[in-house]
Design a protein around this motif. Structure first.
Motif, mmCIF file in Angstrom:
data_model
loop_
_atom_site.group_PDB
_atom_site.id
_atom_site.type_symbol
_atom_site.label_atom_id
_atom_site.label_comp_id
_atom_site.label_asym_id
_atom_site.label_seq_id
_atom_site.Cartn_x
_atom_site.Cartn_y
_atom_site.Cartn_z
ATOM 1 N N VAL A 1 38.666 41.505 42.077
ATOM 2 C CA VAL A 1 37.570 40.720 41.507
ATOM 3 C C VAL A 1 37.518 40.983 40.009
ATOM 4 O O VAL A 1 37.130 42.069 39.569
ATOM 5 C CB VAL A 1 36.220 41.097 42.155
ATOM 6 C CG1 VAL A 1 35.129 40.152 41.676
ATOM 7 C CG2 VAL A 1 36.322 41.109 43.673
ATOM 8 N N ASP A 2 37.934 39.994 39.233
ATOM 9 C CA ASP A 2 37.952 40.130 37.778
ATOM 10 C C ASP A 2 37.997 38.736 37.175
ATOM 11 O O ASP A 2 38.673 37.862 37.713
ATOM 12 C CB ASP A 2 39.171 40.946 37.337
ATOM 13 C CG ASP A 2 39.005 41.534 35.952
ATOM 14 O OD1 ASP A 2 38.902 40.748 34.979
ATOM 15 O OD2 ASP A 2 38.985 42.769 35.831
ATOM 16 N N ASP A 3 37.301 38.541 36.063
ATOM 17 C CA ASP A 3 37.333 37.229 35.419
ATOM 18 C C ASP A 3 38.599 37.019 34.593
ATOM 19 O O ASP A 3 38.875 35.904 34.164
ATOM 20 C CB ASP A 3 36.072 36.980 34.582
ATOM 21 C CG ASP A 3 35.825 38.033 33.527
ATOM 22 O OD1 ASP A 3 36.219 39.191 33.728
ATOM 23 O OD2 ASP A 3 35.212 37.706 32.499
ATOM 24 N N SER A 4 39.394 38.054 34.422
ATOM 25 C CA SER A 4 40.661 37.936 33.697
ATOM 26 C C SER A 4 41.810 37.647 34.661
ATOM 27 O O SER A 4 42.099 38.455 35.554
ATOM 28 C CB SER A 4 40.959 39.230 32.936
ATOM 29 O OG SER A 4 42.302 39.243 32.496
ATOM 30 N N ARG A 5 42.461 36.515 34.466
ATOM 31 C CA ARG A 5 43.608 36.150 35.298
ATOM 32 C C ARG A 5 44.719 37.182 35.169
ATOM 33 O O ARG A 5 45.385 37.521 36.150
ATOM 34 C CB ARG A 5 44.113 34.762 34.902
ATOM 35 C CG ARG A 5 45.239 34.230 35.765
ATOM 36 C CD ARG A 5 45.738 32.876 35.280
ATOM 37 N NE ARG A 5 46.226 32.884 33.913
ATOM 38 C CZ ARG A 5 47.429 33.348 33.538
ATOM 39 N NH1 ARG A 5 48.245 33.848 34.417
ATOM 40 N NH2 ARG A 5 47.786 33.314 32.272
ATOM 41 N N VAL A 6 44.917 37.715 33.957
ATOM 42 C CA VAL A 6 45.973 38.699 33.723
ATOM 43 C C VAL A 6 45.701 39.983 34.504
ATOM 44 O O VAL A 6 46.601 40.531 35.150
ATOM 45 C CB VAL A 6 46.126 38.990 32.214
ATOM 46 C CG1 VAL A 6 47.085 40.143 31.967
ATOM 47 C CG2 VAL A 6 46.585 37.737 31.479
ATOM 48 N N VAL A 7 44.478 40.463 34.463
ATOM 49 C CA VAL A 7 44.129 41.675 35.211
ATOM 50 C C VAL A 7 44.327 41.445 36.707
ATOM 51 O O VAL A 7 44.868 42.305 37.407
ATOM 52 C CB VAL A 7 42.685 42.134 34.902
ATOM 53 C CG1 VAL A 7 42.261 43.259 35.831
ATOM 54 C CG2 VAL A 7 42.562 42.563 33.448
ATOM 55 N N ARG A 8 43.895 40.292 37.197
ATOM 56 C CA ARG A 8 44.083 39.996 38.626
ATOM 57 C C ARG A 8 45.566 39.988 38.985
ATOM 58 O O ARG A 8 45.964 40.531 40.020
ATOM 59 C CB ARG A 8 43.430 38.656 38.994
ATOM 60 C CG ARG A 8 41.920 38.677 38.944
ATOM 61 C CD ARG A 8 41.279 37.452 39.613
ATOM 62 N NE ARG A 8 41.876 36.195 39.264
ATOM 63 C CZ ARG A 8 41.488 35.415 38.253
ATOM 64 N NH1 ARG A 8 40.495 35.807 37.460
ATOM 65 N NH2 ARG A 8 42.078 34.258 38.026
ATOM 66 N N MET A 9 46.399 39.395 38.130
ATOM 67 C CA MET A 9 47.832 39.307 38.397
ATOM 68 C C MET A 9 48.468 40.704 38.421
ATOM 69 O O MET A 9 49.241 41.024 39.333
ATOM 70 C CB MET A 9 48.509 38.443 37.338
ATOM 71 C CG MET A 9 50.007 38.303 37.511
ATOM 72 S SD MET A 9 50.764 37.348 36.161
ATOM 73 C CE MET A 9 50.495 38.446 34.778
ATOM 74 N N VAL A 10 48.139 41.538 37.451
ATOM 75 C CA VAL A 10 48.692 42.896 37.394
ATOM 76 C C VAL A 10 48.242 43.701 38.615
ATOM 77 O O VAL A 10 49.050 44.357 39.275
ATOM 78 C CB VAL A 10 48.283 43.597 36.084
ATOM 79 C CG1 VAL A 10 48.615 45.081 36.121
ATOM 80 C CG2 VAL A 10 48.947 42.930 34.891
ATOM 81 N N ALA A 11 46.956 43.655 38.913
ATOM 82 C CA ALA A 11 46.428 44.398 40.060
ATOM 83 C C ALA A 11 47.063 43.910 41.358
ATOM 84 O O ALA A 11 47.414 44.719 42.229
ATOM 85 C CB ALA A 11 44.906 44.262 40.117
#
Length: 126
Positions: A7-17
């Motif tokens: 759960v994150d508003d950043s697409r990049v953070v979601r992709m990395v996680a």
């Protein structure tokens, strides 16, 4: 198979996680904010949630309060993942039901360590 919700508003953070969790054999789903995450949890409660603090619509703390008050909402392991790194924020998150807390930016080693601490993966050998 273990399930995770990022759960994150950043697409990049979601992709990395997502990539890091998939390496640990999690089936991963994503949400852009707390409201989307709550809906996803009502549909299928995950084994763990990697949760950002600052998001539009519903922030991480509001989500955590709602989750923990929901049927089955005490089951998922919740790891806060945020830039909010002062002791007051950490204490507040843990007191509301977070299981662990990591700071952004994070890497595989940090995430894996927290997954071990909450009992979702076995200790990794070098």
């Amino acid at each position: 198979m273990k399930t995770a919700l990022v759960v994150d508003d950043s697409r990049v953070v979601r992709m990395v996680a997502r990539r890091l969790l998939e390496r640990q054999s999690f089936v991963v789903s994503e949400a852009q904010n707390g409201q989307e995450a709550l809906t996803a949890c009502y549909d299928a409660m995950p084994d763990m949630i990697l949760l950002d603090w600052n998001m539009p619509v519903m922030n991480g703390l509001e989500f955590l309060k709602s989750l923990r008050a929901s049927p089955g909402g005490t089951t998922p392991k919740v790891i806060f993942c945020t830039t909010m790194n002062d002791i007051d924020h950490i204490t507040q998150a843990l007191s509301l039901g977070a299981d662990e807390y990591i700071m952004k930016p994070f890497d595989a080693d940090i995430l894996n360590e927290k997954l071990e601490v909450v009992g979702l993966i076995q200790e990794l050998s070098e």
